[in-house]
Motif scaffolding. Structure first.
Motif, PDB file in Angstrom:
ATOM      1  N   ASP A  52       0.731  -1.223  -0.644  1.00  9.02           N
ATOM      2  CA  ASP A  52      -0.005  -0.150   0.630  1.00  9.02           C
ATOM      3  C   ASP A  52       1.240   1.002  -0.068  1.00  9.02           C
ATOM      4  OD1 ASP A  52      -2.325  -1.770  -0.325  1.00  9.02           O
ATOM      5  OD2 ASP A  52      -2.732  -1.727   2.039  1.00  9.02           O
ATOM      6  N   VAL A  53       0.298   1.757  -0.840  1.00 10.72           N
ATOM      7  CA  VAL A  53       1.791   3.349  -1.182  1.00 10.72           C
ATOM      8  C   VAL A  53       0.474   4.711  -0.770  1.00 10.72           C
ATOM      9  CG1 VAL A  53       2.714   4.580  -2.628  1.00 10.72           C
ATOM     10  CG2 VAL A  53       3.022   2.338  -2.845  1.00 10.72           C
ATOM     11  N   ASN A  54       0.789   5.414  -0.215  1.00 13.75           N
ATOM     12  CA  ASN A  54       0.170   6.707   0.403  1.00 13.75           C
ATOM     13  C   ASN A  54       0.177   7.155  -0.779  1.00 13.75           C
ATOM     14  OD1 ASN A  54       0.356   9.818   1.682  1.00 13.75           O
ATOM     15  ND2 ASN A  54      -0.519   8.974   3.594  1.00 13.75           N
ATOM     16  N   GLU A  55      -1.375   7.752  -0.341  1.00 12.11           N
ATOM     17  CA  GLU A  55      -1.419   8.954  -1.661  1.00 12.11           C
ATOM     18  C   GLU A  55      -0.703   9.460  -2.858  1.00 12.11           C
ATOM     19  OE1 GLU A  55      -5.905  10.102  -1.694  1.00 12.11           O
ATOM     20  OE2 GLU A  55      -6.739   7.764  -1.782  1.00 12.11           O
ATOM     21  N   ALA A  56      -0.146   9.821  -1.714  1.00 16.42           N
ATOM     22  CA  ALA A  56       0.477  11.741  -1.022  1.00 16.42           C
ATOM     23  C   ALA A  56       1.892  11.355  -2.438  1.00 16.42           C
ATOM     24  CB  ALA A  56       1.315  11.974   0.083  1.00 16.42           C
ATOM     25  N   GLU A 111       5.998   4.742 -10.935  1.00 15.61           N
ATOM     26  CA  GLU A 111       5.740   3.936 -12.578  1.00 15.61           C
ATOM     27  C   GLU A 111       6.303   2.255 -12.860  1.00 15.61           C
ATOM     28  OE1 GLU A 111       9.205   6.219 -13.769  1.00 15.61           O
ATOM     29  OE2 GLU A 111       7.834   7.250 -14.734  1.00 15.61           O
ATOM     30  N   PRO A 112       4.770   1.836 -13.470  1.00 12.42           N
ATOM     31  CA  PRO A 112       5.145   0.767 -13.529  1.00 12.42           C
ATOM     32  C   PRO A 112       6.786   0.529 -14.371  1.00 12.42           C
ATOM     33  CG  PRO A 112       2.811   1.426 -14.491  1.00 12.42           C
ATOM     34  CD  PRO A 112       4.333   2.539 -13.713  1.00 12.42           C
ATOM     35  N   GLY A 113       7.708  -0.846 -13.788  1.00  9.28           N
ATOM     36  CA  GLY A 113       9.057  -0.578 -14.245  1.00  9.28           C
ATOM     37  C   GLY A 113       9.560  -0.289 -13.444  1.00  9.28           C
ATOM     38  N   GLN A 114       9.317   0.664 -12.141  1.00 11.95           N
ATOM     39  CA  GLN A 114      10.461   1.697 -11.368  1.00 11.95           C
ATOM     40  C   GLN A 114      11.117   0.299 -10.624  1.00 11.95           C
ATOM     41  OE1 GLN A 114       8.443   4.053  -9.387  1.00 11.95           O
ATOM     42  NE2 GLN A 114      10.206   4.743  -8.194  1.00 11.95           N
ATOM     43  N   LYS A 115      12.338   0.805 -10.438  1.00 11.22           N
ATOM     44  CA  LYS A 115      13.322  -0.503  -9.470  1.00 11.22           C
ATOM     45  C   LYS A 115      12.774  -0.264  -8.148  1.00 11.22           C
ATOM     46  CE  LYS A 115      16.005  -1.889 -12.977  1.00 11.22           C
ATOM     47  NZ  LYS A 115      15.701  -3.483 -13.380  1.00 11.22           N
ATOM     48  N   VAL A 116      12.658  -1.499  -7.292  1.00 11.58           N
ATOM     49  CA  VAL A 116      12.671  -1.704  -5.904  1.00 11.58           C
ATOM     50  C   VAL A 116      13.206  -2.512  -5.307  1.00 11.58           C
ATOM     51  CG1 VAL A 116      10.149  -1.719  -4.818  1.00 11.58           C
ATOM     52  CG2 VAL A 116      10.333  -1.036  -6.720  1.00 11.58           C
ATOM     53  N   SER A 117      14.038  -2.082  -4.136  1.00 13.59           N
ATOM     54  CA  SER A 117      14.454  -3.117  -3.593  1.00 13.59           C
ATOM     55  C   SER A 117      13.600  -3.638  -2.144  1.00 13.59           C
ATOM     56  CB  SER A 117      15.712  -2.308  -3.046  1.00 13.59           C
ATOM     57  OG  SER A 117      16.519  -3.517  -2.258  1.00 13.59           O
ATOM     58  N   ALA A 118      13.580  -5.216  -2.625  1.00 10.74           N
ATOM     59  CA  ALA A 118      12.712  -5.321  -1.126  1.00 10.74           C
ATOM     60  C   ALA A 118      14.031  -6.108   0.317  1.00 10.74           C
ATOM     61  CB  ALA A 118      11.672  -6.417  -1.577  1.00 10.74           C
ATOM     62  N   THR A 172       2.786  -3.122 -12.009  1.00 14.46           N
ATOM     63  CA  THR A 172       1.337  -2.681 -12.346  1.00 14.46           C
ATOM     64  C   THR A 172       0.974  -1.673 -10.763  1.00 14.46           C
ATOM     65  OG1 THR A 172      -0.738  -2.438 -13.255  1.00 14.46           O
ATOM     66  CG2 THR A 172       0.214  -4.416 -11.440  1.00 14.46           C
ATOM     67  N   ILE A 173       0.317  -0.824 -10.964  1.00 13.93           N
ATOM     68  CA  ILE A 173      -0.359   0.073  -9.967  1.00 13.93           C
ATOM     69  C   ILE A 173      -1.762   0.246 -10.054  1.00 13.93           C
ATOM     70  CG2 ILE A 173      -0.296   2.524  -9.215  1.00 13.93           C
ATOM     71  CD1 ILE A 173       2.162   3.301 -10.196  1.00 13.93           C
ATOM     72  N   ILE A 174      -2.434  -0.354  -9.139  1.00 17.36           N
ATOM     73  CA  ILE A 174      -3.479  -0.728  -9.372  1.00 17.36           C
ATOM     74  C   ILE A 174      -4.783   0.732  -9.306  1.00 17.36           C
ATOM     75  CG2 ILE A 174      -6.058  -2.157  -7.759  1.00 17.36           C
ATOM     76  CD1 ILE A 174      -3.662  -4.188  -8.747  1.00 17.36           C
ATOM     77  N   PRO A 175      -5.847   0.393 -10.099  1.00 14.07           N
ATOM     78  CA  PRO A 175      -6.626   1.356 -10.646  1.00 14.07           C
ATOM     79  C   PRO A 175      -7.711   1.945  -9.656  1.00 14.07           C
ATOM     80  CG  PRO A 175      -6.927   0.442 -11.819  1.00 14.07           C
ATOM     81  CD  PRO A 175      -5.757   0.088 -11.079  1.00 14.07           C
ATOM     82  N   THR A 176      -7.346   1.806  -8.315  1.00 19.34           N
ATOM     83  CA  THR A 176      -8.414   2.369  -7.191  1.00 19.34           C
ATOM     84  C   THR A 176      -7.792   2.484  -6.088  1.00 19.34           C
ATOM     85  OG1 THR A 176     -10.448   1.714  -6.073  1.00 19.34           O
ATOM     86  CG2 THR A 176      -8.688  -0.134  -6.259  1.00 19.34           C
ATOM     87  N   ALA A 177      -8.521   3.362  -5.250  1.00 16.21           N
ATOM     88  CA  ALA A 177      -8.453   3.812  -3.843  1.00 16.21           C
ATOM     89  C   ALA A 177      -8.417   3.280  -2.472  1.00 16.21           C
ATOM     90  CB  ALA A 177      -7.689   5.232  -4.018  1.00 16.21           C
ATOM     91  N   ASP A 178      -8.021   3.238  -1.376  1.00 13.42           N
ATOM     92  CA  ASP A 178      -8.530   2.769  -0.650  1.00 13.42           C
ATOM     93  C   ASP A 178      -9.023   4.025  -0.039  1.00 13.42           C
ATOM     94  OD1 ASP A 178      -9.339   2.078   2.373  1.00 13.42           O
ATOM     95  OD2 ASP A 178      -7.853   0.247   2.134  1.00 13.42           O
ATOM     96  N   ARG A 179      -9.984   4.447   0.446  1.00 13.19           N
ATOM     97  CA  ARG A 179     -10.435   5.948   0.695  1.00 13.19           C
ATOM     98  C   ARG A 179     -10.168   5.423   2.856  1.00 13.19           C
ATOM     99  NH1 ARG A 179     -16.493   7.811   0.081  1.00 13.19           N
ATOM    100  NH2 ARG A 179     -16.119   7.297  -2.172  1.00 13.19           N
ATOM    101  N   GLN A 180     -10.719   5.063   3.694  1.00 17.42           N
ATOM    102  CA  GLN A 180      -9.672   5.599   5.019  1.00 17.42           C
ATOM    103  C   GLN A 180      -8.522   4.621   5.071  1.00 17.42           C
ATOM    104  OE1 GLN A 180     -11.824   1.281   6.387  1.00 17.42           O
ATOM    105  NE2 GLN A 180     -14.235   2.179   6.535  1.00 17.42           N
ATOM    106  N   LYS A 181      -7.874   3.977   4.287  1.00 20.14           N
ATOM    107  CA  LYS A 181      -6.541   4.488   4.650  1.00 20.14           C
ATOM    108  C   LYS A 181      -5.761   5.483   3.834  1.00 20.14           C
ATOM    109  CE  LYS A 181      -5.339  -0.136   3.628  1.00 20.14           C
ATOM    110  NZ  LYS A 181      -4.970  -1.878   3.853  1.00 20.14           N
ATOM    111  N   ALA A 182      -6.239   5.488   2.572  1.00 21.27           N
ATOM    112  CA  ALA A 182      -4.980   6.987   1.588  1.00 21.27           C
ATOM    113  C   ALA A 182      -4.956   6.175   1.362  1.00 21.27           C
ATOM    114  CB  ALA A 182      -5.133   8.384   2.442  1.00 21.27           C
ATOM    115  N   THR A 183      -4.329   5.438   0.904  1.00 21.41           N
ATOM    116  CA  THR A 183      -3.645   5.010   0.096  1.00 21.41           C
ATOM    117  C   THR A 183      -4.061   3.633  -1.591  1.00 21.41           C
ATOM    118  OG1 THR A 183      -4.128   2.171   0.861  1.00 21.41           O
ATOM    119  CG2 THR A 183      -2.249   4.074   2.358  1.00 21.41           C
TER     120      THR A 183
END
Length: 225
Positions: free
Chosen positions: A157-161, A167-174, A190-201
């Motif tokens: 979950d990524v904060n809306e801010a 962006e898709p393809g962006q490098k990430v360190s896990a 991919t980025i899921i095109p919907t938001a969680d209103r309660q968590k703002a994520t």
């Protein structure tokens, strides 16, 4: 099968009780055999009735036989033809029932839809299973959980801010909680095109650049973009 067992696609996982559907299949097959036997019998009778009709027609033409006798002979032929047509329809109907019953029997055999590993055994021999949940009952909704280890990915979950920076393809360190010193190269799938209103994520799914046997389902993980 047991937990941790490797399963190949198409491998038998379980056989459900098929006694009821098997009886339906046997009944449909018996009905078709009966109709096929009736067709054979009617065809023999029709052959004899056709001979009798021809003989009666000749006798009628010679003014030896009555019109009533000719009508009876013709009616016998027509009646047998109708019975044969009906029996053939019954054979077709029985064949359709057989196909449906066979499909129901086949559905009682559960096979692995893909290669994977059994991570949980959810039903025991003798328990009731159903694809639908039965509230308050003891019906299982599955027999096992099969995981395709090649499909492991991270859901975060990524904060809306901050979502505009992802962006898709962006490098990430896990980093797995189990292996804090192991930096796993990954990327945004991919980025899921919907938001969680309660968590703002917003949910983001991340794929590993290279899978490793140490990466297991439901492990805790932290990611850094």
């Amino acid at each position: 099968f047991d937990e941790g067992m490797n399963v190949r696609e198409g491998q038998l996982l379980a056989t459900l009780d098929n006694s009821d559907v098997k009886r339906a299949l046997d009944s449909a097959e018996a009905d078709r055999k009966s109709a096929q036997a009736a067709i054979t019998d009617y065809e023999v009778q029709l052959k004899y009735a056709a001979i009798a009709l021809h003989r009666t027609q000749e006798l009628r033409a010679a003014q030896v036989q009555s019109q009533d006798a000719l009508d009876v002979a013709a009616t016998n032929v027509d009646s047998l033809k109708a019975k044969i047509a009906l029996a053939k329809d019954q054979v077709d109907a029985s064949s359709t029932r057989i196909e449906q019953a066979q499909q129901n029997v086949d559905n009682c055999v559960i096979r692995a839809p893909f290669n994977g590993i059994i991570v949980s055994k959810d039903a025991q021999v003798g328990e009731m299973v159903s694809p639908l949940s039965a509230g308050g009952g003891f019906t299982r909704t599955g027999i096992a959980t099969l995981v395709d280890m090649k499909s492991n990915e991270i859901e975060v979950d990524v904060n809306e801010a901050y979502i505009a920076r992802v962006e898709p393809g962006q490098k990430v360190s896990a980093t797995l909680d189990a292996y804090p010193d192991w930096q796993i190269p990954s990327h945004v799938r991919t980025i899921i095109p919907t938001a969680d209103r309660q968590k703002a994520t917003i949910k983001v799914r991340i794929s590993f650049d290279k899978l490793d046997p140490r990466i297991l389902p439901d492990m805790g993980v932290k990611v850094a973009f």
